[in-house]
Design an enzyme around this catalytic site. Structure first.
Site, PDB file in Angstrom:
ATOM      1  N   LYS A  15     -33.254  50.272  12.502  1.00 10.38           N
ATOM      2  CA  LYS A  15     -32.572  50.350  13.796  1.00 10.38           C
ATOM      3  C   LYS A  15     -33.179  49.383  14.812  1.00 10.38           C
ATOM      4  O   LYS A  15     -32.462  48.839  15.640  1.00 10.38           O
ATOM      5  CB  LYS A  15     -32.555  51.772  14.348  1.00 10.38           C
ATOM      6  CG  LYS A  15     -33.926  52.361  14.644  1.00 10.38           C
ATOM      7  CD  LYS A  15     -33.792  53.815  15.050  1.00 10.38           C
ATOM      8  CE  LYS A  15     -35.133  54.400  15.471  1.00 10.38           C
ATOM      9  NZ  LYS A  15     -36.204  54.295  14.450  1.00 10.38           N
ATOM     10  N   ARG A  90     -35.630  61.019  21.122  1.00 13.94           N
ATOM     11  CA  ARG A  90     -36.119  61.541  19.846  1.00 13.94           C
ATOM     12  C   ARG A  90     -36.186  63.050  19.835  1.00 13.94           C
ATOM     13  O   ARG A  90     -36.564  63.637  18.818  1.00 13.94           O
ATOM     14  CB  ARG A  90     -37.525  61.003  19.606  1.00 13.94           C
ATOM     15  CG  ARG A  90     -37.603  59.837  18.635  1.00 13.94           C
ATOM     16  CD  ARG A  90     -39.073  59.475  18.507  1.00 13.94           C
ATOM     17  NE  ARG A  90     -39.381  58.720  17.334  1.00 13.94           N
ATOM     18  CZ  ARG A  90     -39.363  57.385  17.265  1.00 13.94           C
ATOM     19  NH1 ARG A  90     -38.984  56.674  18.292  1.00 13.94           N
ATOM     20  NH2 ARG A  90     -39.728  56.786  16.150  1.00 13.94           N
ATOM     21  N   ARG A 129     -43.534  47.324   4.673  1.00 12.75           N
ATOM     22  CA  ARG A 129     -43.294  46.679   5.962  1.00 12.75           C
ATOM     23  C   ARG A 129     -44.580  46.053   6.524  1.00 12.75           C
ATOM     24  O   ARG A 129     -45.644  46.625   6.486  1.00 12.75           O
ATOM     25  CB  ARG A 129     -42.756  47.707   6.962  1.00 12.75           C
ATOM     26  CG  ARG A 129     -42.589  47.132   8.348  1.00 12.75           C
ATOM     27  CD  ARG A 129     -41.633  47.946   9.168  1.00 12.75           C
ATOM     28  NE  ARG A 129     -42.230  49.157   9.694  1.00 12.75           N
ATOM     29  CZ  ARG A 129     -41.590  49.975  10.533  1.00 12.75           C
ATOM     30  NH1 ARG A 129     -40.338  49.720  10.882  1.00 12.75           N
ATOM     31  NH2 ARG A 129     -42.182  51.047  10.977  1.00 12.75           N
ATOM     32  N   ARG A 158     -48.500  48.233   9.949  1.00  9.50           N
ATOM     33  CA  ARG A 158     -48.575  49.003  11.182  1.00  9.50           C
ATOM     34  C   ARG A 158     -49.460  50.219  10.947  1.00  9.50           C
ATOM     35  O   ARG A 158     -49.418  50.820   9.877  1.00  9.50           O
ATOM     36  CB  ARG A 158     -47.166  49.457  11.578  1.00  9.50           C
ATOM     37  CG  ARG A 158     -46.824  49.132  12.997  1.00  9.50           C
ATOM     38  CD  ARG A 158     -45.372  49.390  13.271  1.00  9.50           C
ATOM     39  NE  ARG A 158     -45.075  50.809  13.387  1.00  9.50           N
ATOM     40  CZ  ARG A 158     -43.880  51.281  13.727  1.00  9.50           C
ATOM     41  NH1 ARG A 158     -42.881  50.441  13.949  1.00  9.50           N
ATOM     42  NH2 ARG A 158     -43.657  52.567  13.825  1.00  9.50           N
ATOM     43  N   ARG A 169     -44.099  61.290   9.756  1.00 11.42           N
ATOM     44  CA  ARG A 169     -43.043  60.794  10.654  1.00 11.42           C
ATOM     45  C   ARG A 169     -41.664  61.226  10.174  1.00 11.42           C
ATOM     46  O   ARG A 169     -40.792  61.541  10.974  1.00 11.42           O
ATOM     47  CB  ARG A 169     -43.122  59.276  10.770  1.00 11.42           C
ATOM     48  CG  ARG A 169     -44.251  58.835  11.729  1.00 11.42           C
ATOM     49  CD  ARG A 169     -44.705  57.428  11.459  1.00 11.42           C
ATOM     50  NE  ARG A 169     -43.680  56.447  11.702  1.00 11.42           N
ATOM     51  CZ  ARG A 169     -43.584  55.287  11.054  1.00 11.42           C
ATOM     52  NH1 ARG A 169     -44.472  54.981  10.120  1.00 11.42           N
ATOM     53  NH2 ARG A 169     -42.633  54.444  11.346  1.00 11.42           N
TER      54      ARG A 169
END
Ligand code: ADP
Ligand code: ZN
Length: 224
Positions: A15, A90, A129, A158, A169
């Site tokens: 996103k 969120r 990622r 990250r 998460r």
């Protein structure tokens, strides 16, 4: 009336990438709460230190802090023609606060797009990622780059992309953020795009969906 787009979706759905692309195509500001928090951490902003601890554990930063960050951002003049919001709301409390804010700004309804991706694909994407340590942009997921394409900075994983934190998460997403989709689902400007497709394809469908939602919102007028 502004083109006010909310990009929803689980971690790893893409996103942020889609939000950035759509925003720059339309000349709208992209407002990413994750990027804003990471930037505050890089700047050693003292209020960001507590947020960093929560982010590193995969937990959410508290609603009051996040609502303040977004309210301040939406008070700036560059959102006059609209914005693309990535990473907010969120929680249902954040979604309610955003509705109140939009009423006060009087800039038209929200267009909400959910970028949907199956969970096993999310886990796979987050494991590979890499982001730039200097400017925070995402590297090519195929791993072909040695340094950041935007600024030449070094690429790294990250802090919250290691496997335990990723699972946390995703759990937090299911528990706190999925209900936000139900909060929006009945609106005529809610759309779902299949985020498991190639990025160009997702971008193309997203664009058509947002056009359609904006047209419906405006009656016959199209985006303006
Ligand atoms: P993701 O790739 O998981 O979508 P983001 O970059 O959007 O990640 O956000 C990273 C972290 O920043 C989140 O896991 C959370 O700790 C914090 N965060 C960002 N936006 C919010 C928000 N609206 N409410 C609470 N916490 C947030
Ligand atoms: Zn960079």
């Amino acid at each position: 009336m502004g083109l006010n787009v909310i990009m929803m979706g689980p971690p790893g759905a893409g996103k942020g990438t889609q939000a950035g692309r759509f925003a720059s195509d339309r000349g709208l500001p992209k407002i990413s709460t994750g990027d804003m928090l990471r930037e505050a951490v890089r700047d050693k902003n003292p209020t960001a230190l507590e947020a960093k601890a929560r982010m590193d554990r995969g937990e959410l930063v508290d609603d009051a802090t996040m609502i303040k960050i977004v309210a301040d951002r939406l008070a700036r003049p560059d959102v006059r023609d609209g914005f693309v919001l990535d990473g907010f709301p969120r929680t249902v409390a954040q979604a309610r606060a955003l509705d109140e804010l939009m009423d006060r700004l009087d800039s038209g309804p929200l267009i909400v797009v959910d970028v949907a991706v199956p969970e096993q694909e999310l886990v796979r994407r987050l494991a590979i990622r890499r982001i730039c340590s200097r400017c925070g942009s995402n590297a090519d997921p195929t791993g072909g780059e040695a340094a950041c394409k935007q600024c030449g900075g070094t690429l790294e994983q990250r802090a919250d992309d290691n496997q335990d934190v990723v699972l946390e998460r995703l759990r937090v997403y299911q528990q706190a953020t999925r209900p936000v989709l139900d909060y929006y689902r009945d609106r005529p400007t809610f759309r779902v795009v299949n985020g498991a497709q190639a990025p160009d394809h997702v971008a193309h469908e997203l664009d058509a969906m947002i056009e359609d939602a904006a047209r419906r919102r405006n009656g016959k007028g199209g985006i303006s």
